[in-house]
Scaffold this active site. Sequence first.
Site, PDB file in Angstrom:
ATOM      1  N   GLY A  49     -49.699  75.409  19.387  1.00 53.60           N
ATOM      2  CA  GLY A  49     -48.976  76.651  19.153  1.00 53.60           C
ATOM      3  C   GLY A  49     -48.176  77.110  20.354  1.00 53.60           C
ATOM      4  N   CYS A  50     -48.216  76.332  21.425  1.00 54.48           N
ATOM      5  CA  CYS A  50     -47.456  76.662  22.628  1.00 54.48           C
ATOM      6  C   CYS A  50     -46.241  75.741  22.716  1.00 54.48           C
ATOM      7  CB  CYS A  50     -48.320  76.486  23.879  1.00 54.48           C
ATOM      8  SG  CYS A  50     -49.764  77.554  23.917  1.00 54.48           S
ATOM      9  N   ALA A  51     -45.119  76.278  23.157  1.00 54.83           N
ATOM     10  CA  ALA A  51     -43.912  75.471  23.298  1.00 54.83           C
ATOM     11  C   ALA A  51     -44.069  74.444  24.421  1.00 54.83           C
ATOM     12  CB  ALA A  51     -42.711  76.364  23.571  1.00 54.83           C
TER      13      ALA A  51
END
Length: 136
Positions: A49-51
């Site tokens: 969920g993190c870029a």
Amino acid sequence: MASPAFEEIVEDFEFFEDWEDRYRHVIEQGKAMAPLDDALKVPATKVDGCASQVWLHPQIENGVFHFDGDSDAMIVKGLIAVLQKLYNGLTLSEVLAVDARAEMGRLGLNDHLSAQRSNGLRAMIERIRETAAAQA
């Protein structure tokens, strides 16, 4: 309910006039962190969920929560450092009682992070809360 270390960050942020100074301070917090051992950068510690690439390695000893982390993005590493100050040293029940969105809002972070960074921050907080809940 925030730790004394987090309250220090809040006090630091009160001295900064603009967001760029706060942003630089967050990055400096990340630079001051010890790097996470490469052996701990495994799928189990990776936060989805993190870029950017993010790893959180939680440890619970005698009911007290602590985590180390790392990222390949400097601002995200700084956010990890801020979250460490918010959560490290708290009991599991205290971790679950923290309103992270409100606490981070005290720093003005909610208003100045991109949507991707905000989603990543939420994912990190969710991972911390899930870990604490599973051990509580």
